[in-house]
Design an enzyme around this catalytic site. Structure first.
Site, PDB file in Angstrom:
ATOM      1  N   ASP A  76       0.838  -1.190   0.000  1.00 31.57           N
ATOM      2  CA  ASP A  76       0.000   0.000   0.000  1.00 31.57           C
ATOM      3  C   ASP A  76       0.878   1.248   0.000  1.00 31.57           C
ATOM      4  O   ASP A  76       2.041   1.213   0.419  1.00 31.57           O
ATOM      5  CB  ASP A  76      -0.958   0.008   1.195  1.00 31.57           C
ATOM      6  CG  ASP A  76      -0.259   0.027   2.539  1.00 31.57           C
ATOM      7  OD1 ASP A  76       0.744  -0.702   2.695  1.00 31.57           O
ATOM      8  OD2 ASP A  76      -0.700   0.765   3.442  1.00 31.57           O
ATOM      9  N   GLU A 140       0.083  -0.807   5.951  1.00 28.87           N
ATOM     10  CA  GLU A 140       1.182  -0.211   6.709  1.00 28.87           C
ATOM     11  C   GLU A 140       1.070   1.301   6.735  1.00 28.87           C
ATOM     12  O   GLU A 140       1.379   1.931   7.753  1.00 28.87           O
ATOM     13  CB  GLU A 140       2.528  -0.622   6.093  1.00 28.87           C
ATOM     14  CG  GLU A 140       3.726  -0.427   7.025  1.00 28.87           C
ATOM     15  CD  GLU A 140       4.309   0.979   6.983  1.00 28.87           C
ATOM     16  OE1 GLU A 140       5.088   1.323   7.900  1.00 28.87           O
ATOM     17  OE2 GLU A 140       3.995   1.742   6.038  1.00 28.87           O
TER      18      GLU A 140
END
Length: 389
Positions: A76, A140
């Site tokens: 991500d 994250e």
């Protein structure tokens, strides 16, 4: 067996997925196909929790024997912001001036790509004693609630055990491999509200201006220093990030002042002991004035991977591959290593991070391939050492 794709090939493919947290946009299925073709066992698993987005995560393993060497990371990315300010579209994965441009190139799709390329080359050589695993998350850059922490619990509940981990966050400062992060500081957010009584500025006796208590409160938060640091950590640091009275009028005494602060703390503190210290300081500075103090929940605690065989092995892999002698550091922000450290020794080693989260994020193509060779050399050293017992 077909030739394994290069780190650059994989990085370009990953950057092209607009996987802004919490949307995966196809990044992890791409990794799944890549690893499955090389005979890794691969699963994509999703986790959810009330008030947070559902997140896709990936687990993969090649081999069943111990020891199990793990690569961890995230696919991500943070939002690109105003795309008109970028030299190239942020998800175009453009090659120019010897660099790969795009959101996530440095943080940390480039690191993931280098690890994937290294592992694919290594397993293609033939049998070795041990296993290689991947733990990749899509959470994250977000709340980090439905990502690595739950993926680890899920894997260990299935009987998975991990012996060492490399996490490819962009740790390098000026040159590839110059810094290994063998620990991370914790992070704690606090919110202090100084409470007064709103009123007319011409009638101060009918009001209570909370701004009068602001200066002593700010001083108490920042002095004396929380600590002087340790052999492995810099001093803990508290930064005021917001002061707000929410008062647009010039003839109104405000009713409250809101202060937000963040503390990056070393291993001398836990969130509980740090909160207690701050509460004591604020109470002493308030001198009877009314206030409210609260702390956000945090899963970011300080940790340290002790210097030893694993940190030495990673440093050797870097120096033999790049000629750079790395330094060990615990500076910078948090990473998902804070979760992995409960499962096995873990260090962060990755690309130069000068442009991470910035407009025109990019990494040198040569660094991508060099990092992949560092990871491959780490695998060689690790499994050679394990065979020697």
């Amino acid at each position: 067996m077909p030739t394994a794709p290069s780190a650059l090939d994989i990085a370009r493919a990953l950057v092209a997925f607009p996987s802004v947290t919490p949307d995966d946009s196809g990044a992890l299925p791409y990794v799944q196909r890549l690893l499955a073709e090389a005979s890794f066992a691969v699963e994509i698993v999703s986790f959810a929790e009330s008030g947070t987005p559902t997140i896709a995560n990936l687990w993969a393993r090649f081999g069943r024997d111990a020891p199990n060497f793990v690569f961890a990371g995230h696919t991500d990315v943070v939002p690109p912001g105003d795309e008109t300010r970028w030299r190239f579209p942020p998800f175009s994965a453009t090659l120019a001036d010897g660099a790969l441009w795009g959101r996530g190139a440095a943080d940390m799709k480039g690191g993931v790509a280098a690890a994937l390329a290294a592992a694919l080359r290594f397993v293609a050589r033939g049998p070795f004693k041990g296993s290689i695993s991947f733990l990749l998350t899509g959470d994250e850059e977000g709340p980090a609630v439905n990502g690595t922490v739950k993926l680890l619990d899920w894997a260990r509940a299935r009987g998975e055990r991990f012996d060492a981990c490399l996490l490819g966050e962009p740790t390098s400062q000026a040159a590839l491999g110059d810094t290994i992060k063998h620990g991370r500081r914790g992070s704690l957010n606090g919110r202090l509200t100084l409470i007064g009584r709103q009123g007319h500025v011409a009638y101060p006796l009918l009001a209570d201006n909370p701004i009068r208590a602001l200066a002593p409160a700010l001083e108490a938060l920042q002095a004396p220093p929380l600590d002087l640091g340790t052999a492995d950590f810099d001093p803990s640091n508290l930064e005021i990030v917001s002061v707000d009275v929410g008062n647009p009028a010039t003839n109104v005494i405000p009713g409250e002042v809101r202060v937000v602060f963040n503390v990056r703390f070393n291993d001398l503190w836990t969130p509980a002991t740090l909160a207690a210290e701050i509460e004591q300081r604020v109470a002493a500075a308030a001198k009877g004035a009314r206030y409210a103090l609260a702390f956000d929940p945090t899963n970011a605690v300080a940790f340290l991977t002790q210097r030893g065989p694993f940190t030495d092995l990673v440093a050797r892999a870097i120096e033999e591959t790049t000629g750079v002698r790395p330094k060990l550091s615990t500076g910078g922000g948090t990473s998902d290593a804070r979760f992995i450290k409960d499962a096995c020794p873990v260090v962060d080693v990755g690309l130069v991070g000068k442009t991470m989260h910035a407009v025109d994020e990019r990494v040198a193509v040569d660094d991508l391939e060099a990092l992949s060779r560092v990871y491959e050399r780490a695998l060689e050293l690790y499994f050679t050492a394990s065979e020697r017992g």
